[in-house]
Design a protein around this motif. Structure first.
Motif, mmCIF file in Angstrom:
data_model
loop_
_atom_site.group_PDB
_atom_site.id
_atom_site.type_symbol
_atom_site.label_atom_id
_atom_site.label_comp_id
_atom_site.label_asym_id
_atom_site.label_seq_id
_atom_site.Cartn_x
_atom_site.Cartn_y
_atom_site.Cartn_z
ATOM 1 N N MET A 1 7.635 139.570 8.202
ATOM 2 C CA MET A 1 7.763 138.299 7.481
ATOM 3 C C MET A 1 7.186 137.160 8.319
ATOM 4 O O MET A 1 7.284 137.163 9.548
ATOM 5 N N ASP A 2 6.573 136.167 7.668
ATOM 6 C CA ASP A 2 6.132 134.961 8.371
ATOM 7 C C ASP A 2 7.309 134.323 9.105
ATOM 8 O O ASP A 2 8.440 134.331 8.605
ATOM 9 N N CYS A 3 7.035 133.746 10.266
ATOM 10 C CA CYS A 3 8.059 133.131 11.100
ATOM 11 C C CYS A 3 7.667 131.686 11.377
ATOM 12 O O CYS A 3 6.536 131.410 11.804
ATOM 13 N N ILE A 4 8.582 130.743 11.131
ATOM 14 C CA ILE A 4 8.308 129.315 11.295
ATOM 15 C C ILE A 4 9.213 128.783 12.404
ATOM 16 O O ILE A 4 10.397 128.523 12.181
ATOM 17 N N VAL A 5 8.654 128.643 13.581
ATOM 18 C CA VAL A 5 9.460 128.168 14.713
ATOM 19 C C VAL A 5 9.256 126.681 14.977
ATOM 20 O O VAL A 5 10.062 126.054 15.666
#
Length: 307
Positions: free
Chosen positions: A260-264
């Motif tokens: 899954m895309d990860c938004i940090v």
């Protein structure tokens, strides 16, 4: 973000006893009183009785009591009542769907790292002298955590506002008038609110280690129950994750997913608005009509739904 974990969901079904064994087969561990645990996340699913299949409750972890107070103030400005709870915690219900959200004080999770799966490619030999792990694995697939839930709602704007403006979720991407992808962790989304004629639970999503475990898990689930297959194998465009969808005995979909895309860093992510009819998958078969409009939708609308 003060929100940091999708702790659990409670789903309602007409016949919990008939539904529960499915989730054991999915790889969750039964933990008493309708609860099921993931490998790394502990108790993350509870199944209770309800007239129709629905999302009853979503629990979300927060850092400190100030986060609860801030959420209570935001919800009060929206005219949504809240109830304090033990823990400490704070609960409120989405005024459209009736789904209850509980913010609870808990430490940030530190899941054990999973070693990366070695894959060979052009000019890259990560695996030599042996067969691929996905071929040799014999153990049962066990989801590492609950990833997200998808909530059908007659008013996606109002439901999204409850989660975003009230509880503090962030908007990752939008389907315009059709819905919104929202997050309470660094995952691309932890809830998708999706336009529907009536409130209902579309699916829950469960993370596995890699694409091989998606295939292994789905094939095991389908071996004696081919009717469980809904959609997959494929890769979503929004969120980017690999997926395979199955169906539980109550009619709820479940998704095995990985990558899954990860938004940090919020500043490095630009939310986009997508066409709901053209953006759900990057490759694979298109979604079947029953994924878009579940076969029991008419029964849900008329209140005659049964397991």
């Amino acid at each position: 973000m003060s929100l940091h974990r999708l702790s659990s969901v409670t789903i309602g079904v007409p016949d919990p006893a008939a539904t529960a064994p499915y989730y054991s087969e999915l790889g969750l561990r039964a933990d008493g009183d309708g609860w099921f645990a993931t490998r790394d996340g502990g108790r993350q699913l509870r199944i209770v009785r309800a007239p129709t299949r629905r999302l009853v409750e979503m629990r979300v972890g927060v850092d400190d009591p100030d986060d609860l107070a801030a959420a209570a103030a935001r919800l009060a400005r929206m005219g949504i009542p809240t109830l304090p709870g033990p823990g400490p915690s704070l609960s409120a219900a989405d005024p459209v769907t009736g789904a209850r959200a509980v913010l609870q004080l808990e430490p940030r999770p530190t899941p054990p790292p999973t070693p990366p799966t070695p894959y060979n490619g052009p000019g890259r030999t990560e695996r030599t002298g042996g067969r691929a792990p996905g071929v040799t694995r014999g153990e049962r697939v066990r989801p590492s955590k609950l990833g997200h839930a998808v909530l059908g709602t007659p008013d996606p704007h109002r439901t999204a506002a409850f989660f975003a403006d009230g509880l503090g979720f962030k908007v990752s991407d939008s389907l315009g008038e059709a819905g919104s992808f929202l997050r309470c962790t660094t995952d691309h989304h932890n809830i998708l609110v999706l336009r529907a004629p009536v409130p209902f639970l579309h699916h829950t999503s469960w993370q596995v280690d890699d694409v091989d475990d998606i295939g292994r898990g789905a094939m095991a689930m389908l071996e004696d129950h081919p009717e469980r297959h809904i959609w997959g194998f494929g890769r979503h465009f929004i969120g980017s994750n690999f997926f395979w969808y199955l169906k539980d005995p109550a009619g709820n979909f479940t998704e095995y997913y990985s990558d899954m895309d990860c938004i940090v860093d919020d500043q490095l992510w630009d939310p986009e608005v997508f066409d709901v009819n053209e953006s759900f998958f990057s490759w694979g078969q298109p979604p079947p009509p029953s994924w878009i409009a579940p076969e029991d939708m008419a029964a849900l609308m008329t209140g005659t739904h049964r397991a």
